[in-house]
Write a protein that holds these residues in place. Sequence first.
Motif: not given
Length: 606
Positions: A89-102, A76-83
């Motif tokens: 992350h799934h938004v619209g037609r996109i499934y995404l995993v991400h390392n790093g910080i935007i 966890a960096t942004h936001g707590g440890v929750t499911e």
Amino acid sequence: MCGIVGYVGKKPAQDILLSGLKRLEYRGYDSAGIATLDSEGEAKLARSVGKISELSKVLDEAPQDGNLGIGHTRWATHGGVTETNAHPHHVGRIYLVHNGIIENFKELREELKGYKFASDTDTEVLAALIDSNYKDGTSLKDAVAKSLKRVRGTYGIAVFSPSEPGAIIVARLGSPLIIGLGKDETLIASDASALLGYTREAIYLNDGELAVCTRDGADVFSLDLKHLSVKPETIEGDVEQIQKGGYDHFLLKEIMDQATTLHDTLSGRIKPDAGKMHLGGPNLTEEEMRNIHHVVIVGCGTAYYAGLLASYYMEQLVPDLTTEVVVASEYRYRSFHLPKDSVALIVSQSGETADTLACLREIKKRGVKTLGIVNVVGSTIAREVDGGTYVHVGPEISVASTKAFTAQVITMLMFAGMLAEYHGGDPKLLAEFTRELAILPEEIKKTLDTYRPEMEKLAKKYAKFDHALYLGRDTAYPIALEGALKLKEISYIHAEGYASGELKHGPIALVDDRFFEVFTILDNWLFDKACGGLHEVRARGGKTIVLTNSKADIEADDIVRIDSPIKLLTPLLLNTLQQLFAYYVAVDRGNDVDQPRNLAKSVTVE
Ligand code: M6R
């Protein structure tokens, strides 16, 4: 820290993703998840807080079909440890995993008015941004490239969409991404250990690159969508190296394995008969070697302490050398100046530590040559330095660094040995160091085998304490710092390391029955002074442990005396005892030894 895996091929993706995530567990995480796409074009998502075993339980209840998928372990960096905050992350037609910080995720979220966000994460915002750019007629690759151009920060990402089955788009900027090329399958990982056993052929993506991965391979592009021709590289290592090999924990295996791994560190690099050392990697001309009069050593945590110990040895070997050892998180923001005759040693086991990497880039801006002292082959630091040397100890899985420390010290020592030849170093001293290096692996093995039972007993005796002070002088000082770090990170006992000459300047006020004190005392010209601190602590009723190679009378509650022909490198031998001590204390306290709380193996964010 966070880990990414991905698979597209002919086999069931779920199992491969789970086993990849298990291999990345050592990096530290607090939640995990996978998303897969089945042959009907239906995507499924499973996430859970806690260990991969929790995610496995979820998947046992509701298995996911399909030959394509992505997975993630989140720290966890942004936001707590929750499911909800876990990836994918799934938004619209996109499934995404991400390392790093935007970094500009708040600003982007403001712009993405039509989206409702379920999580507190920067990653979900990136998923929405990609979805917003993924309009009819636009390919997923183009949508990802367009979105990434808007992003400030760092990322390693893997994305898929049910609208384009059969492809995973990956990209990186400041966070590693490796594409494994197999037969009829392509694997994705943020760490090569997840690819071992599947394939040896891999593309290490560079910053600013994006790739379209299908089961037939990968096409690499710049963010401007220019096709790049990329030559695959070979992944080193094998599956055995990432297994426990009969030990209860990776940490114990890595401590005990040091004799073998140090052989690899030294192999072909020392000539004991000639009293010489030679590293190929620095790639410096004779003139460049002669011109070096200042060495700055940069690292974090254990890598920093390795640099500190190496600096003592460098000063002994190279008469006209000034050394400076710096903590990367501080140095990167200092207005530092480096003389023209400097060289920088960038020390990192993982080769991915964000602060160390930032220093490397700052130093390069100043026109100073950078050399990596790195373990992970193909890592970002290894790729960005001007030259350098791998320490070659194989994968270090346990979060607490042990074998890498010893190898980092001796690799820097070998660099000093090379410098000594161009700077009028004492050939006798150089020969003595070389002789000791040649027998070091065997002496470490002897020390570990002989004293392991004793360290276990000692650990049981002291495991109930709340506080510890580690003290040492001269080359035992960095060892005191390292000993304290090792104990605190895996046993959670509060431990501090000090130069024993500093005792009277403050720390001695702490001595009481909640503390024990570990003195590393070397049989050298400072022996009497080193014992001075011990007497002062004992006079105040302190509980003392002494680790020493001296045969002289010493009074302490517990003494571990080693007997070895090694003299100059004794701190490295005594440090292996500290490693065993910390390990057994942590075991006695019932801690998660390999993945201590709150820690990550490689700290890829600030
Ligand atoms: O991968 P690096 O060597 O750059 O990591 C530096 C530190 O994060 C690392 O040594 C850390 O202090 C370890 N947990 C110590 O055991």
